[in-house]
Design an enzyme around this catalytic site. Structure first.
Site, PDB file in Angstrom:
ATOM      1  N   SER A 135      39.427  56.789  48.017  1.00 27.95           N
ATOM      2  CA  SER A 135      38.566  56.857  49.201  1.00 27.95           C
ATOM      3  C   SER A 135      39.464  57.146  50.392  1.00 27.95           C
ATOM      4  CB  SER A 135      37.878  55.500  49.387  1.00 27.95           C
ATOM      5  OG  SER A 135      37.355  55.380  50.687  1.00 27.95           O
ATOM      6  N   TYR A 148      38.543  46.149  50.024  1.00 31.22           N
ATOM      7  CA  TYR A 148      38.178  47.480  49.507  1.00 31.22           C
ATOM      8  C   TYR A 148      39.261  48.508  49.862  1.00 31.22           C
ATOM      9  CZ  TYR A 148      35.653  51.835  48.676  1.00 31.22           C
ATOM     10  OH  TYR A 148      35.286  53.090  48.219  1.00 31.22           O
TER      11      TYR A 148
HETATM   12  N1  NAP Z   1      29.848  56.343  48.663  1.00 31.33           N
HETATM   13  C1  NAP Z   1      30.932  56.366  49.411  1.00 31.33           C
HETATM   14  O1  NAP Z   1      30.851  56.398  50.646  1.00 31.33           O
HETATM   15  C2  NAP Z   1      32.310  56.410  48.781  1.00 31.33           C
HETATM   16  C3  NAP Z   1      33.347  56.945  49.550  1.00 31.33           C
HETATM   17  C4  NAP Z   1      34.618  57.006  48.990  1.00 31.33           C
HETATM   18  C5  NAP Z   1      34.831  56.562  47.712  1.00 31.33           C
HETATM   19  N2  NAP Z   1      33.806  56.015  46.984  1.00 31.33           N
HETATM   20  C6  NAP Z   1      34.098  55.552  45.643  1.00 31.33           C
HETATM   21  O2  NAP Z   1      33.482  56.422  44.723  1.00 31.33           O
HETATM   22  C7  NAP Z   1      33.163  55.717  43.518  1.00 31.33           C
HETATM   23  C8  NAP Z   1      31.706  55.969  43.171  1.00 31.33           C
HETATM   24  O3  NAP Z   1      30.905  55.389  44.185  1.00 31.33           O
HETATM   25  P1  NAP Z   1      29.443  55.912  44.554  1.00 31.33           P
HETATM   26  O4  NAP Z   1      29.448  56.232  45.984  1.00 31.33           O
HETATM   27  O5  NAP Z   1      29.005  56.920  43.589  1.00 31.33           O
HETATM   28  O6  NAP Z   1      28.640  54.547  44.410  1.00 31.33           O
HETATM   29  P2  NAP Z   1      27.435  54.081  43.444  1.00 31.33           P
HETATM   30  O7  NAP Z   1      26.350  55.094  43.485  1.00 31.33           O
HETATM   31  O8  NAP Z   1      27.144  52.688  43.856  1.00 31.33           O
HETATM   32  O9  NAP Z   1      28.090  54.114  41.995  1.00 31.33           O
HETATM   33  C9  NAP Z   1      28.931  53.094  41.514  1.00 31.33           C
HETATM   34  C10 NAP Z   1      28.927  53.148  40.016  1.00 31.33           C
HETATM   35  O10 NAP Z   1      29.781  52.109  39.490  1.00 31.33           O
HETATM   36  C11 NAP Z   1      29.103  51.453  38.440  1.00 31.33           C
HETATM   37  N3  NAP Z   1      29.562  50.072  38.298  1.00 31.33           N
HETATM   38  C12 NAP Z   1      29.483  49.091  39.227  1.00 31.33           C
HETATM   39  N4  NAP Z   1      29.949  47.937  38.716  1.00 31.33           N
HETATM   40  C13 NAP Z   1      30.334  48.206  37.440  1.00 31.33           C
HETATM   41  C14 NAP Z   1      30.880  47.425  36.400  1.00 31.33           C
HETATM   42  N5  NAP Z   1      31.149  46.123  36.576  1.00 31.33           N
HETATM   43  N6  NAP Z   1      31.116  48.008  35.199  1.00 31.33           N
HETATM   44  C15 NAP Z   1      30.842  49.324  35.004  1.00 31.33           C
HETATM   45  N7  NAP Z   1      30.337  50.118  35.960  1.00 31.33           N
HETATM   46  C16 NAP Z   1      30.078  49.568  37.169  1.00 31.33           C
HETATM   47  C17 NAP Z   1      27.620  51.516  38.834  1.00 31.33           C
HETATM   48  O11 NAP Z   1      26.786  51.404  37.699  1.00 31.33           O
HETATM   49  P3  NAP Z   1      26.030  50.063  37.207  1.00 31.33           P
HETATM   50  O12 NAP Z   1      25.556  49.330  38.427  1.00 31.33           O
HETATM   51  O13 NAP Z   1      24.925  50.616  36.370  1.00 31.33           O
HETATM   52  O14 NAP Z   1      27.044  49.322  36.410  1.00 31.33           O
HETATM   53  C18 NAP Z   1      27.543  52.919  39.404  1.00 31.33           C
HETATM   54  O15 NAP Z   1      27.321  53.832  38.361  1.00 31.33           O
HETATM   55  C19 NAP Z   1      33.509  54.259  43.779  1.00 31.33           C
HETATM   56  O16 NAP Z   1      34.772  53.989  43.220  1.00 31.33           O
HETATM   57  C20 NAP Z   1      33.578  54.176  45.294  1.00 31.33           C
HETATM   58  O17 NAP Z   1      34.445  53.163  45.706  1.00 31.33           O
HETATM   59  C21 NAP Z   1      32.529  55.945  47.484  1.00 31.33           C
END
Ligand code: NAP
Length: 257
Positions: A135, A148
């Site tokens: 991130s 985070y």
């Molecule tokens: N959105 C942003 O602004 C942003 C920016 C920079 C980086 N990121 C990073 O990008 C990545 C993806 O995030 P996203 O934005 O796509 O968020 P998201 O839509 O909330 O997706 C997160 C994913 O992680 C899974 N997950 C959560 N807890 C888990 C566990 N204990 N075991 C297995 N899977 C788990 C969730 O599935 P389940 O709940 O079904 O398990 C979901 O599929 C993350 O690492 C996040 O930190 C996000």
């Protein structure tokens, strides 16, 4: 059997990686989709053209990671791509967020990512690829998002070093460092705090982040930093002393409250 492993595939960027790769790749036999919500994974699998193995795993549980290792051992696939998307963040001052939610970020964003990477590498071949979701929070300590940001600094540091270690094996590692992305991430992140107003102006779509990340990975680029403001932020954190920027982040956070 050539496979792609995607963690966090049930929503957001993980889901988007599955969709874009499903359309683009002909040489893959099976996608392995990992997350806890099996109904979501089934829905995604039904809309894909490739064969899909659904692995409903909680990656914070040692037993579930062990189960994944066992499936690898049984099936002995060639892992062509590992995409580590599973992760979450909790905004709010360190002392205001329950400790299990704080340490859970370290468990999932750091420990599980390391374990999944370690489990898959023995099954990779020349030109296999690893994409790690860090991130832009990795670039700087962030008051109000402390654990985070630290966990994503870990991902960035680990992945850039790993990239050098794997160079001889010709396994490519790309770290993705987007700013805010429109996903379900904020439903969880904002339970105890709010996003800085300035971040909302730099929000981008998952489609774009994933498209740019895949392009960077196919060119074996070390990092993918989506959007101009985040690239400028990254450049600023490379040249400016950290203290004034951290101070500014705290002031903005206090004004935001
Ligand atoms: N959105 C942003 O602004 C942003 C920016 C920079 C980086 N990121 C990073 O990008 C990545 C993806 O995030 P996203 O934005 O796509 O968020 P998201 O839509 O909330 O997706 C997160 C994913 O992680 C899974 N997950 C959560 N807890 C888990 C566990 N204990 N075991 C297995 N899977 C788990 C969730 O599935 P389940 O709940 O079904 O398990 C979901 O599929 C993350 O690492 C996040 O930190 C996000």
């Amino acid at each position: 059997m050539n496979i792609i492993v995607i963690t966090g595939a049930s929503s957001g960027m993980g889901r988007e990686f599955a969709m874009q790769l499903d359309r683009g790749l002909k040489t893959i036999d099976e996608f392995w989709l990992i997350a806890r919500r099996v109904d979501r994974l089934k829905e995604i699998s039904n809309s894909m053209h490739h064969r899909v193995k659904i692995l409903p795993l909680d990656l914070t549980q040692e037993t579930d990671v062990l189960l994944f290792r066992e499936v690898l051992q049984e099936e002995k696939p060639v892992v062509r791509m590992l995409i580590n998307c599973a992760g979450y963040g909790m905004m709010g001052d360190f002392c205001d967020v329950p400790m299990e939610k704080q340490s859970g970020q370290v468990d999932l964003n750091c420990r599980a990512l390391v374990e999944m990477t370690g489990a898959c590498i023995p099954y990779m071949r020349k030109k296999s690829r690893i994409i790690q979701l860090a991130s832009s929070a990795a670039f700087l300590p962030q008051p109000g998002f402390a654990v985070y940001a630290a966990s994503k600094s870990f991902v960035l540091s680990f992945s850039r070093a790993l990239r050098e270690e794997l160079r001889k094996k010709q396994i490519y590692v790309t770290t993705v460092c987007p700013g805010p992305v429109k996903t379900e991430f904020f439903d969880i992140a904002e339970q105890y705090g709010t996003t800085l107003a300035i971040k909302k102006y730099t929000m981008v779509d998952a489609e774009r982040v994933v498209r740019e990340a895949l392009a960077a990975s196919s060119k074996n680029r070390p990092m993918s930093v989506c959007s101009l403001p985040i690239t400028a932020f990254w450049a600023m954190t490379r040249v400016m002393p950290q203290d004034p920027v951290i101070f500014l982040t705290r002031v903005l956070k206090e004004r935001n409250q």
